[in-house]
Design a protein around this motif. Structure first.
Motif, PDB file in Angstrom:
ATOM      1  N   PRO A  82     -20.349  18.687 -15.919  1.00  0.00           N
ATOM      2  CA  PRO A  82     -19.545  20.102 -16.679  1.00  0.00           C
ATOM      3  C   PRO A  82     -17.608  19.100 -17.224  1.00  0.00           C
ATOM      4  CG  PRO A  82     -19.117  19.812 -13.723  1.00  0.00           C
ATOM      5  CD  PRO A  82     -20.253  18.968 -14.418  1.00  0.00           C
ATOM      6  N   GLY A  83     -18.015  18.314 -16.959  1.00  0.00           N
ATOM      7  CA  GLY A  83     -16.860  17.315 -17.460  1.00  0.00           C
ATOM      8  C   GLY A  83     -16.848  15.823 -17.408  1.00  0.00           C
ATOM      9  N   PHE A  84     -16.160  14.963 -17.661  1.00  0.00           N
ATOM     10  CA  PHE A  84     -15.893  13.606 -18.011  1.00  0.00           C
ATOM     11  C   PHE A  84     -14.615  12.499 -17.779  1.00  0.00           C
ATOM     12  CE2 PHE A  84     -19.882  15.144 -19.644  1.00  0.00           C
ATOM     13  CZ  PHE A  84     -20.732  14.453 -19.182  1.00  0.00           C
ATOM     14  N   THR A  85     -14.631  12.256 -16.967  1.00  0.00           N
ATOM     15  CA  THR A  85     -13.459  11.578 -17.275  1.00  0.00           C
ATOM     16  C   THR A  85     -13.218  10.412 -17.707  1.00  0.00           C
ATOM     17  OG1 THR A  85     -13.407   9.377 -15.478  1.00  0.00           O
ATOM     18  CG2 THR A  85     -13.046  11.783 -15.030  1.00  0.00           C
ATOM     19  N   LYS A  86     -11.964  10.117 -18.982  1.00  0.00           N
ATOM     20  CA  LYS A  86     -11.277   8.922 -20.162  1.00  0.00           C
ATOM     21  C   LYS A  86     -12.656   7.848 -19.468  1.00  0.00           C
ATOM     22  CE  LYS A  86      -7.550  10.826 -21.982  1.00  0.00           C
ATOM     23  NZ  LYS A  86      -6.192  10.649 -22.613  1.00  0.00           N
TER      24      LYS A  86
END
Lengths: 265, 265
Positions: B215-219
């Motif tokens: 659903p999302g990704f860290t930098k």
């Protein structure tokens, strides 16, 4: 509170008991190994575990795990509850109509059912202090109302106008009528106090000063107070509570508990 | 869940039962006419009424009225509980050490006491979908992963590196290894997928492409993915749930309940 415990030996028996109880005014607590599914504000599932399902008199529903203060699922009110025997176990579907929310639970074995009949709770929830306690604190500590005020009487009868919270005099022995509100005062509170002043004048021929005490005042209340020459006095009920009421661990029991926990009192 | 109900005939007997139960691993529900006082995040009192007090296995405490979904008082955990017989009734003092909160209740008559012994809840709370369900939806609907992708195998074994969620090929028949996370993926997820690619190369001599789905990704995950040539694919678990999983009232029981409530399905 009349309490009964049922420990049905089959799912079918559990279904019968719950259906019968749902027609009565009672709080029902159903406990056992179960799983749950929820659809509404979001969607979630809970894999099997021992939990308690609480159905309140107004059909608010709460699902609690054996630990933690917050419910893992809940519905503020439930429009319909169905109870059914399935191959998996005792299935209950709880629907809230608006907004639409559905909680499905399945008890995988016959649950225990505790019922609390006809609970009556007319009690009131008082934050910090009630009006009588505020009145008593102000009567004991009139310096909070202003310099030189000497309280004379509580609940002073004033004919048809009713009872004024505190009757006092100032340093010149002039009468003061004090009305107390524990929530923000509106113009009706000002007018109520004004009726006391009018009645006092009628009864004694003397014009009394009026002081309205409250945690806050609406704009209209301020306008009316200026127009009618009434003094407004703001108080913090929380401060009154903390300074004059708070139990400074006067309980012996509490004291020893705090000692035991190593908490300074 | 082993459940017992006690209906003591005196305050003293109630005290004995509760003290004994408090030494065991159980959820205790005490019901009866009572009053309460709370000091902590604020301060409040509750005048007498019928209520239920729930003490959980971790000593979280909840006080519930017969109606409404929210407790009228609660403590997330309690450091010490004392039970005492007084002239007023059964007094219980519940203290939370930090932050300091004190809940005092007095049952004015012998309450009923229900106890649930040794409840075990290892169940997990799954919001929307678990990883296997996401994998199955993506396997059935590979267009969600990109054009021309054809899934071949779920849980593809890759030697010491473990099992890849989905093994697929693209329109040129080139291998693709897909790893799925249901929460935001960090650089460890990227490195895990990279280990699958390395292992795949070792086993087959062929370089596979890697796709990380989350659903999302860290930098840091984005940086690592660029460095290692891995594709990131963002998905909304809520949308997957709503489009491919949601039960469109397939329950017959639910259907008739909704009908009964006049809710369109």
């Amino acid at each position: 509170v009349k309490t009964e415990l049922y420990t049905p030996s089959s799912i079918g028996e559990a279904q019968e008991i719950i259906e019968r109880l749902l027609r009565r005014n009672c709080v029902i607590i159903i406990a056992g190994n179960m799983k749950a599914e929820y659809e509404g504000r979001g969607a979630s599932r809970l894999t099997p575990g021992d939990r308690i399902l609480i159905i309140k008199q107004d059909r608010a529903v709460l699902l609690h795990r054996p630990e933690g203060y917050s419910p893992i699922n809940w519905q503020p009110d439930t429009s319909a509850i169905s109870v059914k025997t399935t191959s998996e176990g005792l299935k209950m579907i709880m629907i809230r109509k608006t907004p639409r929310e559905i909680l499905r639970v399945v008890f995988l074995e016959p649950p225990s059912i505790t019922v609390y009949h006809d609970m009556v709770d007319q009690g009131s929830f008082i934050e910090y202090l009630d009006e009588h306690e505020i009145r008593d604190i102000l009567f004991e500590h009139p310096e909070l109302l202003g310099e030189g005020i000497k309280p004379v009487e509580k609940e002073k009868p004033l004919g048809d106008a009713g009872y004024a919270d505190i009757y006092a005099v100032n340093k010149n022995n002039e009468p003061i009528i004090i009305e107390i509100k524990r929530v923000n005062a509106d113009h009706n509170a000002v007018l109520q106090l004004y009726r006391y002043l009018v009645e006092y004048k009628k009864l004694t021929g003397i014009t009394a000063k009026g002081v309205l005490v409250a945690p806050g005042f609406t704009k209209q209340a301020v306008r009316e107070a200026i127009r009618l020459g009434i003094t407004l006095k703001q108080i913090s009920i929380r401060s009154l509570y903390e300074q004059y009421y708070k139990k400074k661990t006067k309980d012996k029991e509490l004291h020893s508990l705090l000692d035991y926990l190593g908490v300074k009192t």
